[in-house]
Design a protein around this motif. Structure first.
Motif, PDB file in Angstrom:
ATOM      1  N   ASP A  31      29.198  33.132 -19.636  1.00 54.39           N
ATOM      2  CA  ASP A  31      28.217  32.468 -18.817  1.00 54.39           C
ATOM      3  C   ASP A  31      26.899  33.562 -18.947  1.00 54.39           C
ATOM      4  OD1 ASP A  31      29.161  30.424 -18.272  1.00 54.39           O
ATOM      5  OD2 ASP A  31      30.344  31.047 -16.513  1.00 54.39           O
ATOM      6  N   PHE A  32      25.837  32.964 -18.379  1.00 51.95           N
ATOM      7  CA  PHE A  32      24.665  33.448 -18.289  1.00 51.95           C
ATOM      8  C   PHE A  32      23.768  32.776 -17.005  1.00 51.95           C
ATOM      9  CE2 PHE A  32      20.613  35.524 -20.179  1.00 51.95           C
ATOM     10  CZ  PHE A  32      21.115  36.624 -20.567  1.00 51.95           C
ATOM     11  N   GLY A  33      24.415  33.011 -15.976  1.00 53.84           N
ATOM     12  CA  GLY A  33      24.010  32.309 -14.675  1.00 53.84           C
ATOM     13  C   GLY A  33      22.807  33.193 -14.062  1.00 53.84           C
ATOM     14  N   THR A  34      22.286  32.499 -12.953  1.00 52.80           N
ATOM     15  CA  THR A  34      21.295  32.845 -11.972  1.00 52.80           C
ATOM     16  C   THR A  34      22.063  33.444 -10.780  1.00 52.80           C
ATOM     17  OG1 THR A  34      19.898  31.374 -12.923  1.00 52.80           O
ATOM     18  CG2 THR A  34      19.500  32.261 -10.616  1.00 52.80           C
ATOM     19  N   ALA A  35      21.748  34.584 -10.377  1.00 54.62           N
ATOM     20  CA  ALA A  35      22.203  35.192  -9.182  1.00 54.62           C
ATOM     21  C   ALA A  35      21.470  34.596  -8.002  1.00 54.62           C
ATOM     22  CB  ALA A  35      22.364  36.828  -9.342  1.00 54.62           C
ATOM     23  N   PHE A  36      21.947  33.520  -7.462  1.00 52.32           N
ATOM     24  CA  PHE A  36      21.366  33.013  -6.314  1.00 52.32           C
ATOM     25  C   PHE A  36      21.247  33.638  -5.038  1.00 52.32           C
ATOM     26  CE2 PHE A  36      21.803  29.224  -8.866  1.00 52.32           C
ATOM     27  CZ  PHE A  36      20.284  28.778  -8.997  1.00 52.32           C
ATOM     28  N   GLY A  37      22.136  34.663  -4.905  1.00 55.74           N
ATOM     29  CA  GLY A  37      22.236  35.371  -3.736  1.00 55.74           C
ATOM     30  C   GLY A  37      21.070  36.719  -3.836  1.00 55.74           C
ATOM     31  N   ARG A  38      21.310  37.071  -4.934  1.00 55.90           N
ATOM     32  CA  ARG A  38      20.077  38.365  -4.899  1.00 55.90           C
ATOM     33  C   ARG A  38      18.763  37.786  -5.323  1.00 55.90           C
ATOM     34  NH1 ARG A  38      21.817  40.966 -10.122  1.00 55.90           N
ATOM     35  NH2 ARG A  38      23.292  39.622 -10.527  1.00 55.90           N
ATOM     36  N   GLN A  39      18.717  36.683  -5.802  1.00 53.52           N
ATOM     37  CA  GLN A  39      17.384  35.910  -5.992  1.00 53.52           C
ATOM     38  C   GLN A  39      16.656  35.496  -4.590  1.00 53.52           C
ATOM     39  OE1 GLN A  39      16.326  31.921  -7.538  1.00 53.52           O
ATOM     40  NE2 GLN A  39      16.077  32.963  -9.402  1.00 53.52           N
ATOM     41  N   LEU A  47       7.594  30.913  -3.066  1.00 52.26           N
ATOM     42  CA  LEU A  47       7.533  32.404  -3.971  1.00 52.26           C
ATOM     43  C   LEU A  47       8.502  32.463  -4.873  1.00 52.26           C
ATOM     44  CD1 LEU A  47       6.362  35.144  -3.675  1.00 52.26           C
ATOM     45  CD2 LEU A  47       7.850  35.783  -2.174  1.00 52.26           C
ATOM     46  N   ARG A  48       7.942  32.220  -6.323  1.00 54.37           N
ATOM     47  CA  ARG A  48       8.755  32.394  -7.393  1.00 54.37           C
ATOM     48  C   ARG A  48       8.346  33.418  -8.280  1.00 54.37           C
ATOM     49  NH1 ARG A  48      12.862  30.329  -6.160  1.00 54.37           N
ATOM     50  NH2 ARG A  48      13.418  30.900  -8.233  1.00 54.37           N
ATOM     51  N   PRO A  49       9.276  33.698  -9.396  1.00 54.97           N
ATOM     52  CA  PRO A  49       8.962  34.744 -10.306  1.00 54.97           C
ATOM     53  C   PRO A  49       7.641  34.163 -11.237  1.00 54.97           C
ATOM     54  CG  PRO A  49      11.140  34.327 -10.530  1.00 54.97           C
ATOM     55  CD  PRO A  49      10.419  33.421  -9.590  1.00 54.97           C
ATOM     56  N   ARG A  50       6.819  34.940 -11.697  1.00 46.70           N
ATOM     57  CA  ARG A  50       5.360  34.504 -12.115  1.00 46.70           C
ATOM     58  C   ARG A  50       5.777  34.377 -13.533  1.00 46.70           C
ATOM     59  NH1 ARG A  50       2.011  39.620 -10.856  1.00 46.70           N
ATOM     60  NH2 ARG A  50       4.068  40.561 -11.338  1.00 46.70           N
ATOM     61  N   ALA A  51       5.474  33.189 -14.028  1.00 48.83           N
ATOM     62  CA  ALA A  51       5.783  32.937 -15.785  1.00 48.83           C
ATOM     63  C   ALA A  51       4.619  33.692 -16.522  1.00 48.83           C
ATOM     64  CB  ALA A  51       5.525  31.375 -16.012  1.00 48.83           C
ATOM     65  N   ALA A  52       3.496  33.933 -15.949  1.00 46.40           N
ATOM     66  CA  ALA A  52       2.468  34.672 -16.714  1.00 46.40           C
ATOM     67  C   ALA A  52       2.904  36.048 -16.894  1.00 46.40           C
ATOM     68  CB  ALA A  52       1.217  34.483 -16.119  1.00 46.40           C
ATOM     69  N   ARG A  53       3.721  36.524 -16.170  1.00 47.40           N
ATOM     70  CA  ARG A  53       4.387  38.030 -16.440  1.00 47.40           C
ATOM     71  C   ARG A  53       5.681  38.025 -16.933  1.00 47.40           C
ATOM     72  NH1 ARG A  53       0.980  41.133 -17.329  1.00 47.40           N
ATOM     73  NH2 ARG A  53       1.607  43.164 -16.156  1.00 47.40           N
ATOM     74  N   GLY A  54       5.949  36.959 -17.656  1.00 43.13           N
ATOM     75  CA  GLY A  54       7.242  36.705 -18.418  1.00 43.13           C
ATOM     76  C   GLY A  54       8.686  37.337 -17.693  1.00 43.13           C
ATOM     77  N   LEU A  55       9.138  38.414 -18.139  1.00 39.53           N
ATOM     78  CA  LEU A  55      10.388  39.039 -17.752  1.00 39.53           C
ATOM     79  C   LEU A  55      10.143  39.801 -16.532  1.00 39.53           C
ATOM     80  CD1 LEU A  55      12.227  39.165 -20.821  1.00 39.53           C
ATOM     81  CD2 LEU A  55      12.464  37.147 -19.451  1.00 39.53           C
ATOM     82  N   LEU A  56       8.773  40.365 -16.339  1.00 39.58           N
ATOM     83  CA  LEU A  56       8.605  41.559 -15.307  1.00 39.58           C
ATOM     84  C   LEU A  56       9.183  41.337 -14.202  1.00 39.58           C
ATOM     85  CD1 LEU A  56       7.229  44.392 -14.686  1.00 39.58           C
ATOM     86  CD2 LEU A  56       5.268  42.891 -14.074  1.00 39.58           C
ATOM     87  N   ASP A  57       8.888  40.172 -13.513  1.00 41.93           N
ATOM     88  CA  ASP A  57       9.371  39.966 -12.211  1.00 41.93           C
ATOM     89  C   ASP A  57      10.930  40.320 -11.814  1.00 41.93           C
ATOM     90  OD1 ASP A  57       6.798  39.687 -11.954  1.00 41.93           O
ATOM     91  OD2 ASP A  57       6.747  37.741 -10.931  1.00 41.93           O
ATOM     92  N   LEU A  58      11.601  39.574 -12.916  1.00 42.09           N
ATOM     93  CA  LEU A  58      12.943  39.566 -12.807  1.00 42.09           C
ATOM     94  C   LEU A  58      13.779  40.793 -13.128  1.00 42.09           C
ATOM     95  CD1 LEU A  58      12.896  36.225 -15.018  1.00 42.09           C
ATOM     96  CD2 LEU A  58      13.947  36.337 -12.520  1.00 42.09           C
ATOM     97  N   LEU A  59      13.037  41.659 -14.183  1.00 43.35           N
ATOM     98  CA  LEU A  59      13.759  42.955 -14.453  1.00 43.35           C
ATOM     99  C   LEU A  59      13.296  43.854 -13.484  1.00 43.35           C
ATOM    100  CD1 LEU A  59      12.558  43.077 -18.241  1.00 43.35           C
ATOM    101  CD2 LEU A  59      14.933  43.158 -17.299  1.00 43.35           C
ATOM    102  N   ALA A  60      12.201  43.889 -12.939  1.00 43.47           N
ATOM    103  CA  ALA A  60      11.696  44.806 -11.835  1.00 43.47           C
ATOM    104  C   ALA A  60      12.591  44.522 -10.541  1.00 43.47           C
ATOM    105  CB  ALA A  60      10.224  44.517 -11.420  1.00 43.47           C
ATOM    106  N   LEU A  61      13.014  43.316 -10.374  1.00 43.39           N
ATOM    107  CA  LEU A  61      13.856  43.030  -8.971  1.00 43.39           C
ATOM    108  C   LEU A  61      15.379  43.335  -9.442  1.00 43.39           C
ATOM    109  CD1 LEU A  61      11.632  40.155  -7.764  1.00 43.39           C
ATOM    110  CD2 LEU A  61      12.020  42.463  -6.597  1.00 43.39           C
ATOM    111  N   GLY A  62      15.668  43.381 -10.446  1.00 43.16           N
ATOM    112  CA  GLY A  62      17.007  43.586 -10.773  1.00 43.16           C
ATOM    113  C   GLY A  62      17.958  42.045 -10.737  1.00 43.16           C
ATOM    114  N   LEU A  63      16.927  41.159 -11.380  1.00 44.48           N
ATOM    115  CA  LEU A  63      17.554  39.803 -10.991  1.00 44.48           C
ATOM    116  C   LEU A  63      18.125  39.626 -12.638  1.00 44.48           C
ATOM    117  CD1 LEU A  63      15.151  38.088  -8.953  1.00 44.48           C
ATOM    118  CD2 LEU A  63      17.245  38.756  -8.368  1.00 44.48           C
ATOM    119  N   ILE A  64      17.650  39.975 -13.740  1.00 42.11           N
ATOM    120  CA  ILE A  64      18.544  40.066 -14.807  1.00 42.11           C
ATOM    121  C   ILE A  64      18.579  41.581 -15.392  1.00 42.11           C
ATOM    122  CG2 ILE A  64      17.424  37.596 -15.459  1.00 42.11           C
ATOM    123  CD1 ILE A  64      15.403  38.980 -17.225  1.00 42.11           C
ATOM    124  N   PRO A  65      19.613  41.705 -16.207  1.00 38.55           N
ATOM    125  CA  PRO A  65      19.934  43.101 -16.726  1.00 38.55           C
ATOM    126  C   PRO A  65      19.115  43.565 -17.625  1.00 38.55           C
ATOM    127  CG  PRO A  65      21.549  41.650 -17.486  1.00 38.55           C
ATOM    128  CD  PRO A  65      20.677  40.785 -16.748  1.00 38.55           C
TER     129      PRO A  65
END
Ligand SMILES: [Zn+2]
Length: 524
Positions: A31-39, A47-65
């Protein structure tokens, strides 16, 4: 050879499952699911992760490893990994020989908490799932809002602009991920849908769609009962013995016998490890899908001549089938949205034996809610369904002829209807699990009250007759399942209460290994 399993999501939380299984050189994600609780701690609808910054927002907030090499290169801008290398849970997974960082990702079912983060995954990694799981995800991507967070099946490549923002590359085609269907080949029409359908008129590049046999590992899979069709459980033969993965399971749906078969077959493998979900460990006796039908039938009968609104989850096809049965029993037509029909058509294209084409279901109709603009797939679908379409005027003229499938997100469309006071609103969903959902539920009550409809199935009303069956087995059923499978080690996943298992399995000889985020559990 070292065998480890590492949780990067679904660890001490419900959903967001991401389990890395490593056996020598072989690496698989389960599986490779979205952690909605953390998100939801950081984001909401607006208020969403910014596509223009690619993986930055998700990595910085610990939402993807922070696993370098695992993700799409087009979502990584120059210097991004400098910020994360050496940080908590960081690992360089990139391989020197050009192969993807992992050999495959196995997707158990088409819920976003199990497949949602595929959007960010390297588009060369082969994905394994049932045909229906793949096609439901496909339907979600095509009929949903287009966003870099929902590129589950095909990606919209990006490239950096002069100022460094990542923008959709207008010259590049969409790119289909390599997908292996566990339950056999697609038919001709299914293949055409898979290789052609997309959200806009942009072309789709198809890499070879047969990733071939996964040479490095022997695995088995089984269909299971869950609240979305196509759900599966897996087992992998490792150097340390069999490792089994439940996905999300229950025994009380219409396909409950599938999960019972799973228990027997897993027991035969004498697994070293079982990763088992535990969403509803605290609940006891489940409401069955059949009880939902039995409870709703008298309500629909009593509402003769008046409107019935049915509110249930968008991919809960079993519930849709339950309401189809209710429509048939009461001589009504079940009106659904273009999205619903698109989903049902996709499922039938994936597996025509298991799922009838929606046009062959006489009780099913399309509700034509007034819309300013239709997308190409909607226009095409409305054209094909023109003879089976009902408008707000049709429903206002004769509300007793219909069951209208609506949810809070369609509430404004209720205002197009006239003369529906005195009708009933069947709330066929789970209770609110967080504050936001509680606020939404109150909004829904306000709408229902405003429309002078009577609400049934309110989850906060203890005396309300239940109109929802959960997608998850309750604690006692899961305990029985684990005792029957009898793994040497039980790894509790997809639960907020992993220590429940330690108490329940004490003295059984089954060891409980509670996973920690990013920390490998050694199996050999
Ligand atoms: Zn789940």
């Amino acid at each position: 050879m070292a065998v480890t399993v590492t949780g990067y999501g679904g660890v001490g939380e419900i959903g967001g499952n991401k389990f890395l299984l490593e056996d020598g050189e072989t690496r698989l994600f389960l599986d490779f699911g979205t952690a909605f609780g953390r998100q939801q701690r950081f984001f909401n609808e607006y208020l969403r992760p910014r596509a223009a910054r690619g993986l930055l927002d998700l990595l910085a907030l610990g939402l993807i490893p922070p696993l370098e090499g695992l993700y799409r290169d087009d979502l990584v801008f120059a210097g991004l990994w400098r910020r994360f290398s050496g940080g908590r849970h960081y690992r360089a997974l990139r391989r020197d020989d050009g192969r993807p960082a992992v050999d495959a990702v196995f997707i158990s079912h088409a819920h976003l908490d199990h497949n949602g983060d595929l959007s960010y995954l390297d588009a060369n990694v082969p994905i394994y799932s049932t045909r229906v799981t793949a096609f439901i995800a496909r339907a979600m991507q095509v009929s949903g809002a287009s966003s870099f967070e929902r590129e589950l099946i095909y990606t919209n490549p990006r490239r950096p602009s002069k100022s460094g923002e990542l923008q959709a590359d207008t010259k590049a085609n969409y790119r289909l991920r390599p997908w292996a269907f566990l339950d056999g080949e697609l038919g001709e029409e299914g293949r055409a849908f898979w290789e052609r359908s997309c959200a806009s008129r942009k072309q789709l590049d198809c890499p070879p769609q047969h990733p071939g046999r996964l040479e490095s590992v022997t695995f088995r899979w089984w269909p299971v009962d869950h609240s979305v069709p196509g759900a599966a459980a897996f087992a992998f033969e490792t150097a340390a013995g069999w490792l089994a993965y439940s996905g999300d399971i229950r025994f009380h749906g219409q396909q409950g016998q599938l999960t019972e078969t799973l228990a027997k077959e897993l027991a035969r493998l004498q697994p070293r490890v079982l990763l088992c979900e535990g969403t509803h460990l605290g609940s006891d006796v489940p409401v069955t899908e059949q009880q939902v039908i039995d409870n709703a039938l008298p309500l629909v009968r009593q509402a003769a001549g008046r409107l019935v609104v049915a509110d249930f989850g968008p991919r809960n096809v079993e519930r849709l089938q339950s309401f189809l049965a209710l429509a048939q029993a009461t001589g009504r037509r079940l009106l659904v949205s273009t999205k619903d029909i698109y989903l049902l058509e996709a499922m039938s294209l994936a597996d025509p034996v298991a799922f009838a084409a929606p046009c062959s279901l006489p009780e099913l109709g399309l509700y034509s809610d007034p819309k300013a603009a239709l997308r190409p797939w909607e226009e095409e679908l409305r054209r094909r369904w023109a003879g089976r379409t009902s408008s707000p005027e049709d429903v206002s003229r004769s509300p007793g002829d219909y069951i209208l499938c609506f949810s809070l997100w369609d509430a404004n469309d209720l205002l197009d209807l006239e003369g529906v006071e005195g009708g009933i609103y069947l709330y066929s969903n789970s209770r609110a699990y967080d504050e936001e959902q509680a606020v939404d539920l109150q909004r829904l009550r306000n709408w229902v009250h405003h429309m002078q409809l009577t609400l049934y199935g309110d989850p906060d009303d203890a005396s309300a007759v239940p109109l929802h069956a959960s997608g998850h087995a309750p604690g006692p059923a899961l305990l029985q399942f684990v005792r029957e499978v009898r793994p040497q080690v039980l790894v509790p996943i997809h639960t907020e209460d992993p220590s429940w298992w330690e108490v329940q399995l004490a003295g059984t000889g089954i060891e409980v290994a509670i996973p920690q985020m990013g920390r490998p559990i050694a199996l050999a």
